[in-house]
Write an enzyme that holds these catalytic residues in place. Structure first.
Site, PDB file in Angstrom:
ATOM      1  N   ASP A   1       0.866  -1.166   0.000  1.00  0.00           N
ATOM      2  CA  ASP A   1       0.000   0.000   0.000  1.00  0.00           C
ATOM      3  C   ASP A   1       0.911   1.227   0.000  1.00  0.00           C
ATOM      4  OD1 ASP A   1      -2.405   1.611   0.470  1.00  0.00           O
ATOM      5  OD2 ASP A   1      -1.661   1.787   2.529  1.00  0.00           O
TER       6      ASP A   1
ATOM      7  N   ASP B   1      -0.101   5.187   0.982  1.00  0.00           N
ATOM      8  CA  ASP B   1      -0.296   6.139   2.079  1.00  0.00           C
ATOM      9  C   ASP B   1      -0.335   5.412   3.418  1.00  0.00           C
ATOM     10  OD1 ASP B   1      -1.702   8.905   0.642  1.00  0.00           O
ATOM     11  OD2 ASP B   1      -1.665   7.036  -0.484  1.00  0.00           O
TER      12      ASP B   1
ATOM     13  N   ASP C   1      -1.604  -0.787   5.888  1.00  0.00           N
ATOM     14  CA  ASP C   1      -1.868  -0.224   7.218  1.00  0.00           C
ATOM     15  C   ASP C   1      -3.345  -0.200   7.570  1.00  0.00           C
ATOM     16  OD1 ASP C   1      -2.499   1.867   5.359  1.00  0.00           O
ATOM     17  OD2 ASP C   1      -2.297   3.332   6.973  1.00  0.00           O
TER      18      ASP C   1
END
Length: 216
Positions: free
Chosen positions: A12, A14, A170
């Site tokens: 991922d 961000d 995250d």
């Protein structure tokens, strides 16, 4: 099992590779100001992230604003992004060293984000030039996570089996897309979503430092 047994790592963006929140806050509030809509704090913007810029603006816009207005605002977001989208963005400490280590082992590296595709390519070229084999974001052929089609397409492009892929993120959405695609779901504790969310979504492991990813 050591990480060299995995043939590919897909990340991922961000909150995983890069701390993009300062730019997301600034860019979101720039767009809101243009429309004379109320602006938001860092923590408020943080609560809106994870499903792409269009959804972020939908959540940030005042009640009663139409989807057409949100779509128009997202167009402005995309216009402003090249100048303001990642001026304050920085890689998390230790991430560049990890990626260099994995690349030296011959591991294939990818990025799959819910950020719009042009922005993903832009930010990766700026902060990790030449590091990733493929970097993709949301577009017509890449649906938003947790739809696994984008991840499966990337895995196929890399020519590896999903069981040989680590997907690192995250959020619960990241864990869900990894599980749906048959990859190993690994959560990071330094990102934008609480660790409990990652565990509840099925993370096989939570790491506290990028270096931990080298010795899964």
């Amino acid at each position: 099992m050591r990480s060299m047994s995995y043939q590919a790592y897909i990340f991922d963006l961000d909150g995983t590779l890069l701390d993009t929140l300062p730019d997301l806050v600034r860019l979101t509030n720039m767009v809101l100001e243009r429309y004379s809509w109320p602006q938001h704090s860092r923590d408020e913007v943080l609560s809106y992230v994870g499903d792409g810029g269009r959804v972020l603006l939908r959540r940030a816009a005042p009640a009663g604003v139409s989807q057409a207005q949100v779509d128009e605002a997202f167009g402005l977001w995309q216009e402003l992004y090249p100048e303001y989208g990642h001026a304050l963005t920085k890689p998390y400490a230790g991430m560049e060293d990890l990626l260099a280590q994995l690349k030296a082992r011959g591991v294939k590296l990818g990025v799959l984000s819910n950020k719009f595709d042009a922005a993903v390519k832009d930010v990766i070229a700026t902060h990790f030039p030449g590091m990733f084999d493929v970097a993709r974001g949301e577009c017509e052929e890449i649906p938003r996570k947790p739809d696994p089609r984008g991840l499966l397409s990337m895995i196929g492009h890399m020519g590896v089996d999903p069981s040989q892929v680590v997907y690192v993120g995250d959020s619960g959405t990241d864990m869900a897309v990894a599980i749906a695609a048959g990859a190993l779901p690994v959560g990071v504790s330094w990102g934008y979503r609480p660790v409990d969310e990652l565990r509840a979504a099925g993370a096989a492991r939570i790491v506290d430092d990028p270096a931990d990813l080298a010795v899964l």
